[in-house]
Scaffold this motif. Structure first.
Motif, PDB file in Angstrom:
ATOM      1  N   TYR A 242       0.837  -1.197   0.000  1.00 59.91           N
ATOM      2  CA  TYR A 242       0.000   0.000   0.000  1.00 59.91           C
ATOM      3  C   TYR A 242       0.870   1.244   0.000  1.00 59.91           C
ATOM      4  CZ  TYR A 242       1.223   0.633   4.933  1.00 59.91           C
ATOM      5  OH  TYR A 242       1.915   0.828   6.102  1.00 59.91           O
ATOM      6  N   TYR A 246      -1.868   2.866   6.158  1.00 63.73           N
ATOM      7  CA  TYR A 246      -2.476   1.544   6.021  1.00 63.73           C
ATOM      8  C   TYR A 246      -3.963   1.568   6.368  1.00 63.73           C
ATOM      9  CZ  TYR A 246      -2.903   0.351  11.039  1.00 63.73           C
ATOM     10  OH  TYR A 246      -3.274   0.296  12.363  1.00 63.73           O
ATOM     11  N   THR A 247      -4.367   2.478   7.243  1.00 66.47           N
ATOM     12  CA  THR A 247      -5.774   2.545   7.630  1.00 66.47           C
ATOM     13  C   THR A 247      -6.674   2.908   6.447  1.00 66.47           C
ATOM     14  OG1 THR A 247      -5.327   4.807   8.403  1.00 66.47           O
ATOM     15  CG2 THR A 247      -5.365   3.061  10.061  1.00 66.47           C
ATOM     16  N   ILE A 250      -6.579  -0.795   4.299  1.00 67.16           N
ATOM     17  CA  ILE A 250      -6.882  -2.088   4.918  1.00 67.16           C
ATOM     18  C   ILE A 250      -8.220  -2.657   4.454  1.00 67.16           C
ATOM     19  CG2 ILE A 250      -8.010  -1.184   7.010  1.00 67.16           C
ATOM     20  CD1 ILE A 250      -6.374  -3.360   8.551  1.00 67.16           C
ATOM     21  N   ILE A 262      -6.686  -9.175  13.200  1.00 67.23           N
ATOM     22  CA  ILE A 262      -5.893  -8.079  12.637  1.00 67.23           C
ATOM     23  C   ILE A 262      -4.819  -7.706  13.653  1.00 67.23           C
ATOM     24  CG2 ILE A 262      -5.914  -5.709  11.781  1.00 67.23           C
ATOM     25  CD1 ILE A 262      -8.917  -6.083  11.202  1.00 67.23           C
ATOM     26  N   ILE A 264      -2.180  -4.927  14.284  1.00 62.60           N
ATOM     27  CA  ILE A 264      -1.718  -3.613  13.828  1.00 62.60           C
ATOM     28  C   ILE A 264      -0.237  -3.462  14.159  1.00 62.60           C
ATOM     29  CG2 ILE A 264      -4.047  -2.692  14.171  1.00 62.60           C
ATOM     30  CD1 ILE A 264      -2.933  -1.105  16.562  1.00 62.60           C
ATOM     31  N   GLU A 271       5.193   2.005   9.954  1.00 64.58           N
ATOM     32  CA  GLU A 271       3.815   1.893   9.475  1.00 64.58           C
ATOM     33  C   GLU A 271       2.812   2.507  10.453  1.00 64.58           C
ATOM     34  OE1 GLU A 271       6.186  -1.489   7.723  1.00 64.58           O
ATOM     35  OE2 GLU A 271       5.909  -0.650   9.730  1.00 64.58           O
ATOM     36  N   GLU A 279      -6.064   4.259  15.470  1.00 54.28           N
ATOM     37  CA  GLU A 279      -5.981   3.271  14.390  1.00 54.28           C
ATOM     38  C   GLU A 279      -7.117   2.258  14.505  1.00 54.28           C
ATOM     39  OE1 GLU A 279      -2.067   1.539  14.008  1.00 54.28           O
ATOM     40  OE2 GLU A 279      -1.122   3.483  14.349  1.00 54.28           O
ATOM     41  N   THR A 366      -1.908  -9.092   9.001  1.00 53.21           N
ATOM     42  CA  THR A 366      -0.852  -8.463   9.789  1.00 53.21           C
ATOM     43  C   THR A 366      -0.309  -7.250   9.055  1.00 53.21           C
ATOM     44  OG1 THR A 366      -0.247 -10.576  10.795  1.00 53.21           O
ATOM     45  CG2 THR A 366       1.396  -8.828  10.872  1.00 53.21           C
ATOM     46  N   VAL A 367      -0.325  -6.104   9.720  1.00 55.36           N
ATOM     47  CA  VAL A 367       0.142  -4.860   9.114  1.00 55.36           C
ATOM     48  C   VAL A 367       1.603  -4.636   9.500  1.00 55.36           C
ATOM     49  CG1 VAL A 367      -0.219  -2.385   8.890  1.00 55.36           C
ATOM     50  CG2 VAL A 367      -2.176  -3.899   9.311  1.00 55.36           C
ATOM     51  N   ASN A 397       0.084 -10.268   4.721  1.00 55.63           N
ATOM     52  CA  ASN A 397       0.949  -9.235   5.289  1.00 55.63           C
ATOM     53  C   ASN A 397       0.765  -7.951   4.472  1.00 55.63           C
ATOM     54  OD1 ASN A 397       4.528  -9.181   6.180  1.00 55.63           O
ATOM     55  ND2 ASN A 397       2.799  -8.054   6.970  1.00 55.63           N
ATOM     56  N   LEU A 398       0.243  -6.909   5.113  1.00 59.04           N
ATOM     57  CA  LEU A 398       0.023  -5.619   4.461  1.00 59.04           C
ATOM     58  C   LEU A 398       1.262  -4.765   4.690  1.00 59.04           C
ATOM     59  CD1 LEU A 398      -2.021  -3.833   2.939  1.00 59.04           C
ATOM     60  CD2 LEU A 398      -2.928  -3.121   5.156  1.00 59.04           C
TER      61      LEU A 398
END
Length: 666
Positions: A242, A246-247, A250, A262, A264, A271, A279, A366-367, A397-398
């Motif tokens: 991204y 990320y918010t 997502i 999730i 964070i 991130e 968040e 997972t961020v 994985n983000l």
């Protein structure tokens, strides 16, 4: 599709047979992993390596009771990394399934409950001096109690250490490591070590080689477990990239029809927005409109934007009200763990990893990059529990996409590459195991589970056999965490340089006790195992073929030299090159090129035959350090090292000549 999000296809997408072998029980009530441990129950030191939810806790109950009743042990102490895991070792009726005794833990001996550390230490010491047989406590309680005890206080004890990867061979930094070492040296205690991921997030080994050699390993791998499930059939592991926050991205990867955990990012990571509570609020906004928070459980009820259905969300991030947090955890461990509709989404930061039991969980989102392979294994383990009506599990994985306008571009690239190598390791861990043997004329080519390879060196010593049997994934973790290796693999360096120079160097560092012949045997097994698992084996009639690179090769024709010509970990980087924009790919390439891979004289000498062949193939042209081809650049740098060696050797010979002939002009 949100334009801020770039999708990276799953690196891992595995389908299993659902043959039920890992969950079926025998006449004693034992599953497969428990039978394997039971067979080794008489050993003093046991190291059980098995995935989350495989049944390690009950395996400990079986052998703990046997040591109490049949091996003259007086007490069993079970230690866990955090209080919530203690429930896994609660009193259990084993007789009803055919075992000779029940596992009984009096309430007063369960120290994984609220209370001061001093009261728990007092209870620990009282247990040692009392008549009860079994106690459960945290690692912290064990450490604090040990400060008041001598090692010989553990004579007659069975000490079980769950989540054993928390131990470290660095005795300066690990109090638990010091404690374990002192107990092994100063008492007759039996040790049962259990872990779902033996490798730590750092490069420090769990045990010193001398201590590790005393343990009998029992290994039950992910493939054994997942292939033997009844319900779960497929597992995917992949990444999404991204831009921005990320918010805002997502929602593109959050499937509200899936039971999801999730995680964070840490507030210290790039991130993070640095406001973890906000968040969570933004994630709730993505899900829908908050209707209310149940005061009895702390569960948030959110009405979905798309279909109006109410979702139950647990917030394990906000720790401002510990009483409310305790109510939520209690609800998750009782109602939600047993009822499919009990919870839909869990939002967590440092929790819901080790030992967390939510069998219905389908998606781990997972961020941010996780530096610890152990943490990734634990998170994936939350969704790989076998559960009715759950045919598929997914880990996503983000990750932040590199941005040339940001100062931390190199850090972002490193994180991206390391996240991919973690997925590569999981691909290796999750794949079917083969037995590799040397191919001789007349061998049975269709021996089940066995691949024969010409020129392959089989283990010649017990030490190599032990590494092959129980350490292979740990060694791959070392390889895939090595910065030089990551950049070489991602930079498309010559496969033989990776396989014959970089990998042996890492093996030497991990196992300094091995001879060069043993190192070569281990190296061949690592490379062969990785190439085969990274490929694909197909049967066509009575022939078997394995994919190597872009083509399938008849297994009858495989030679170790052919395997050494393949980069065993290249495929993921090829997928990456097709999944990000050309600008991002150029940023990654520039970052890799900016870090020079050091070449030792031995490495350069080993490369010289290949450099000569390269020059011959290119009509006498010498490799150029400015080439865009990473292999050509690597050869050019190796030539510079060789030229320097030659100059130094000539100078040395001149100096010797002057000493031998004093009349030579000074």
């Amino acid at each position: 599709m949100n334009p801020k999000l770039e999708e990276f296809k799953n690196i891992v997408d595995v389908t299993y047979a659902q043959n039920g072998t890992s969950v079926n029980t025998d006449a004693l009530g034992m599953r497969e992993i428990q039978r394997r441990v039971w067979e080794q129950r008489k050993h003093k030191y046991l190291l059980v390596k098995a995935p989350p939810a495989s049944g390690k806790s009950r395996a400990l109950m079986f052998i703990g009771l046997d040591k109490l009743y049949n091996q003259n042990r007086k007490k069993v102490i079970v230690t866990v990394s955090e209080r919530s895991i203690g429930a896994s070792f609660a009193s259990t009726n084993l007789k009803k399934s055919g075992f000779f005794a029940d596992w009984e833990v009096p309430d007063k001996n369960n120290l994984c409950t609220p209370g001061s550390s001093q009261s728990k230490v007092n209870a620990f010491v009282s247990f040692l001096n009392g008549r009860d047989s079994i106690l459960i406590c945290t690692h912290a309680t064990l450490r604090f109690a040990f400060e008041k005890l001598a090692p010989e206080a553990f004579n007659g004890i069975v000490l079980a250490i769950d989540e054993f990867h928390h131990v470290s061979a660095d005795l300066e930094a690990s109090r638990l490591g010091v404690l374990l070492h002192d107990i092994m040296v100063g008492s007759d205690a039996h040790i049962v070590a259990m872990t779902g991921s033996y490798f730590r997030g750092d490069s420090v080994p769990v045990l010193a080689p001398a201590d590790e050699a005393k343990f009998t390993p029992v290994t039950f791998n992910y493939y054994d477990q997942l292939n033997g499930y009844r319900y779960l059939k497929t597992l995917g592991i992949g990444h999404h990239f991204y831009r921005g926050r990320y918010t805002e991205a997502i929602g593109e990867v959050l499937d509200l029809d899936k039971k999801t955990i999730i995680h964070i990012p840490s507030v210290n990571s790039g991130e993070s927005t640095k406001d973890k509570v906000e968040e969570v609020n933004r994630i709730l906004d993505v899900i829908g409109n908050v209707e209310r928070t149940n005061p009895a459980t702390g569960i948030i009820e959110v009405r979905r934007h798309d279909n109006g259905r109410i979702l139950r969300v647990a917030d394990l991030v906000d720790d401002s009200n510990l009483t409310a947090r305790a109510r939520t955890l209690s609800y998750l461990s009782t109602v939600a763990a047993k009822e499919r509709g009990g919870i839909d989404i869990i939002i967590a930061l440092g929790m819901a990893k080790e030992g967390f039991d939510w069998p219905y969980a389908e998606h781990a989102l997972t961020v941010g990059y996780r530096a610890s392979l152990t943490e990734i294994i634990q998170i994936i383990g939350r969704v790989t529990r076998d559960c009715e009506d759950k045919p598929r599990a997914q880990f996503t994985n983000l990750l932040a996409e590199p941005d040339a306008s940001q100062a931390e571009t190199t850090v972002t690239v490193n994180n991206m590459l390391k996240a991919i190598t973690a997925s590569l390791l999981m691909e290796q861990v999750l794949a079917q195991n083969f037995e590799f043997k040397t191919k001789h004329n007349g061998d049975d080519e269709n021996e089940p589970g066995t691949l024969r390879i010409r020129g392959f060196k089989e283990p010649s010593t017990d030490r190599v056999r032990q590494i092959k049997t129980s350490d292979l994934n740990d060694l791959k973790a070392n390889i895939l965490q090595d910065d030089t290796f990551i950049r070489a693999a991602a930079g498309n360096l010559d496969a033989e340089a990776i396989n014959k120079i970089l990998i042996p160097k890492i093996i030497r560092n991990r196992y300094p006790d091995l001879s060069e012949a043993e190192i070569e045997e281990v190296r061949q097994h690592v490379v062969v195992d990785s190439v085969i698992k990274n490929g694909e084996v197909r049967e066509v009639g009575d022939k078997r073929f394995v994919r190597m690179g872009e083509k399938f090769v008849n297994i009858d024709d495989i030679h170790i030299n052919l395997i050494d010509s393949v980069n065993p970990f290249q495929r993921a980087f090829e997928v990456l090159s097709k999944s990000v924009t050309p600008n991002v790919l150029r940023l990654i390439a520039d970052s890799i090129a900016a870090t020079r891979i050091e070449i030792t004289p031995d490495d350069a000498l080993a490369l010289y035959p290949k450099i000569k062949l390269w020059v011959k193939t290119h009509a006498g042209k010498r490799p150029d350090r400015r080439s865009e081809n990473p292999t050509e650049r690597h050869y050019a740098e190796a030539l510079l090292v060789l030229q320097k060696l030659k100059r130094e050797k000539n100078l040395q010979q001149q100096a010797i000549s002057k000493q031998e002939d004093p009349e030579v002009e000074q």
